[in-house]
Scaffold this motif. Structure first.
Motif, short mmCIF file in Angstrom:
data_model
loop_
_atom_site.label_atom_id
_atom_site.label_comp_id
_atom_site.label_asym_id
_atom_site.label_seq_id
_atom_site.Cartn_x
_atom_site.Cartn_y
_atom_site.Cartn_z
N ILE A 130 33.30 -55.05 -28.59
CA ILE A 130 32.56 -55.93 -29.47
C ILE A 130 31.77 -56.92 -28.61
CG2 ILE A 130 34.29 -55.76 -31.31
CD1 ILE A 130 35.14 -58.65 -30.56
N GLN A 131 30.67 -57.40 -29.13
CA GLN A 131 29.93 -58.47 -28.45
C GLN A 131 30.67 -59.77 -28.72
OE1 GLN A 131 26.00 -59.07 -30.04
NE2 GLN A 131 25.61 -60.89 -28.83
N HIS A 132 31.07 -60.46 -27.66
CA HIS A 132 31.91 -61.64 -27.85
C HIS A 132 31.14 -62.95 -27.79
CE1 HIS A 132 31.74 -62.03 -23.47
NE2 HIS A 132 32.22 -63.24 -23.62
N ALA A 133 29.90 -62.92 -27.29
CA ALA A 133 29.12 -64.15 -27.18
C ALA A 133 27.64 -63.80 -27.19
CB ALA A 133 29.48 -64.90 -25.90
N MET A 134 26.80 -64.83 -27.18
CA MET A 134 25.36 -64.59 -27.20
C MET A 134 24.91 -63.90 -25.91
SD MET A 134 22.30 -67.38 -27.24
CE MET A 134 22.68 -67.79 -25.55
N ASP A 135 24.08 -62.88 -26.05
CA ASP A 135 23.55 -62.15 -24.91
C ASP A 135 22.03 -62.11 -25.00
OD1 ASP A 135 25.95 -61.44 -23.62
OD2 ASP A 135 26.29 -59.82 -25.05
N CYS A 136 21.40 -62.00 -23.84
CA CYS A 136 19.94 -61.88 -23.81
C CYS A 136 19.53 -61.17 -22.52
CB CYS A 136 19.27 -63.25 -23.91
SG CYS A 136 19.56 -64.31 -22.48
N ARG A 137 18.25 -60.95 -22.35
CA ARG A 137 17.76 -60.21 -21.19
C ARG A 137 18.02 -60.93 -19.87
NH1 ARG A 137 14.05 -58.59 -25.13
NH2 ARG A 137 13.70 -56.33 -25.18
N ASN A 138 18.13 -62.24 -19.91
CA ASN A 138 18.32 -63.00 -18.67
C ASN A 138 19.76 -62.98 -18.16
OD1 ASN A 138 15.65 -63.63 -18.76
ND2 ASN A 138 15.91 -65.78 -19.27
N LYS A 139 20.69 -62.47 -18.95
CA LYS A 139 22.08 -62.39 -18.51
C LYS A 139 22.30 -61.03 -17.85
CE LYS A 139 25.41 -64.18 -20.96
NZ LYS A 139 26.33 -64.52 -22.06
N LEU A 140 22.63 -61.06 -16.59
CA LEU A 140 22.69 -59.83 -15.79
C LEU A 140 23.61 -58.78 -16.40
CD1 LEU A 140 21.67 -58.49 -13.20
CD2 LEU A 140 23.62 -59.50 -12.00
N GLY A 141 24.77 -59.17 -16.89
CA GLY A 141 25.70 -58.20 -17.43
C GLY A 141 25.33 -57.66 -18.79
#
Length: 462
Positions: free
Chosen positions: A194-205
């Motif tokens: 599951i996605q546990h937090a906000m993600d975006c293109r700038n986050k390497l993982g």
């Protein structure tokens, strides 16, 4: 902890010890919330796989840490297995020996001429920075990741049933080893994240290349591609990014499990606001909540110390769940907020979001969570920090204290009077349908996937 025999479980929820929290008399993982409890309504037996290794304490704190973790694990209302107990001394020695050998190869490889200049940005050579960071990972993080994966693989190899493992590791670096070794130990295991937090293109993982993943779920790719079988995202914002490199047929949108429990608070905002503000002694002042993430507390206080808040604001702070209150208090004191910042002992972030007038954070998801309760939020980042979040006009970002001072004097009033509909629309872009049913969508995804995999197995056996 010992190594008790694994009970009969259909769905294992994979958790970290530092994410186990007490909610009344119960213990839950803060990222799964009460979703595991719904398993009984879907005819599934639920268990917890606990990994303690990533937050192992100093030796001087070992006894207190061990006692706390034993109490939390024992209080879980489900069967639980501690994965660290499935790592042998031989596993540890082999892991460190392999890492030492790989480190020697990296050192030798780094001296090759064709490696120099392998990474440039705007004509500036950055290969030394990149290679230093790569080499630094051999000082513990690679070994930790390997042992973390070995514990799960050893556990699964002893399982007689075909388990489903639900995690919140997403596609982060350590999870690649886990997905790979889990399938190597038991190829038919079903891995769901599951996605546990906000993600975006700038986050390497959170952003990768399509060629890193098996696109069609073929047998070989399913075994060796370090990916989950299903990726359950929180909303359209990250789904659009994820489907650019991850197989779209393996993505589902469920919303955020964390906010299912917040629905009660949405109907009791006036009551909660009165209770919290009275307990904090807010009076006629505005309530400012400082909500740093894991490593950005110093950046936030560095800017705030040059903003003249005056007597019209009461500043309250709560640390990220994996950061202690003592560390937040120490950082605040270093920047002159030792007596100004209140860190309440028995108060949740949910209570503060309901009662506050403004949220100040760095890269934290709290900036978007505030919108659920129609509260304005801002981000503070250092001028030398690469932002790990998408730009949003409703969440202004500051690194200059003068600009922040001017915003508080004028634009804050406008932000605090935005309509509930505009805040809700922004929140639902990140968190699909904040309706209290994300857990049901999770279980529907789990059971549907299990049914599809069982059908495929039957067809293959025929």
């Amino acid at each position: 902890f010992g190594v008790p025999a694994a009970p009969a479980v259909d769905v294992w929820f994979h958790s970290f010890g530092n994410n186990l929290v007490r909610v009344g008399e119960n213990v839950r993982d803060r990222n799964f919330s009460d979703a595991p409890e719904q398993g009984k309504h879907y005819g599934r037996r639920v268990g917890f796989l606990i990994s303690l290794l990533p937050q192992f304490p100093r030796l001087t704190e070992l006894w207190r840490w061990s006692r706390k973790q034993r109490a939390l694990v024992a209080a879980l209302p489900y069967p639980a297995a501690v994965l660290d107990c499935h790592v042998s001394l031989l596993d540890v020695l082999r892991c460190h020996a392999a890492a030492a050998w790989q480190w020697r190869l990296v050192r030798r490889w780094r001296r090759l001429a064709n490696v120099r200049g392998c990474c440039e940005f705007s004509g500036i050579a950055c290969d030394d920075i990149l290679l230093d960071e790569f080499e630094r990972s051999f000082r513990g993080s690679i070994q930790q990741t390997m042992l973390y994966a070995i514990g799960l693989a050893n556990f699964l190899s002893k399982e007689t049933a075909t388990p489903t493992v639900v995690t919140y590791g997403e596609l982060l670096g350590p999870m690649r080893a886990i997905y790979h070794l889990a399938r190597k130990a038991k190829q038919e295991v079903r891995l769901i994240t599951i996605q546990h937090a906000m993600d975006c293109r700038n986050k390497l993982g959170a952003y990768a290349r399509a060629q890193e993943f098996a696109q069609h779920g073929e047998a070989e790719g399913n075994c060796f591609s370090p990916t989950p079988d299903l990726f359950l995202v929180q909303g359209t914002q990250y789904r659009e990014i994820l489907e650019g490199f991850f197989p779209p047929q393996r993505v589902r949108t469920i919303g955020s499990l964390k906010y299912d429990c917040w629905m009660v608070a949405l109907g009791r905002q006036v009551e909660i606001t009165g209770r919290v503000r009275q307990k904090l002694g807010v009076g006629g002042r505005r309530l400012l909540v400082v909500a740093p993430s894991v490593n950005d507390d110093a950046e936030i206080f560095n800017v705030l110390q040059r903003v003249p808040l005056g007597d019209g604001w009461l500043m309250v702070g709560l640390p990220h769940p994996v950061i202690s209150r003592e560390r937040l208090a120490l950082t605040a004191a270093l920047y002159g907020f030792g007596t100004q910042l209140i860190i309440p002992e028995e108060m949740s972030m949910l209570d503060l979001l309901v009662a506050c007038d403004l949220v100040v954070c760095g890269s934290s998801t709290v900036a978007i969570e505030a919108a659920i309760f129609s509260k304005p939020a801002i981000r503070i980042i250092g001028i030398d920090t690469f932002p790990q979040f998408p730009e949003d006009p409703m969440i202004p970002c500051f690194s200059d204290p003068v600009e922040l001072t001017n915003w508080l004097a004028s634009d804050f009033v406008l932000a605090s009077h935005r309509s509930k509909e505009s805040y809700r629309a922004m929140a639902e872009k990140y968190f699909h349908k904040i309706d209290g049913h994300a857990r049901d969508r999770l279980w529907h995804a789990i059971t549907s996937h299990q049914a599809v995999m069982q059908t495929r197995s039957s067809e293959c056996s025929c």
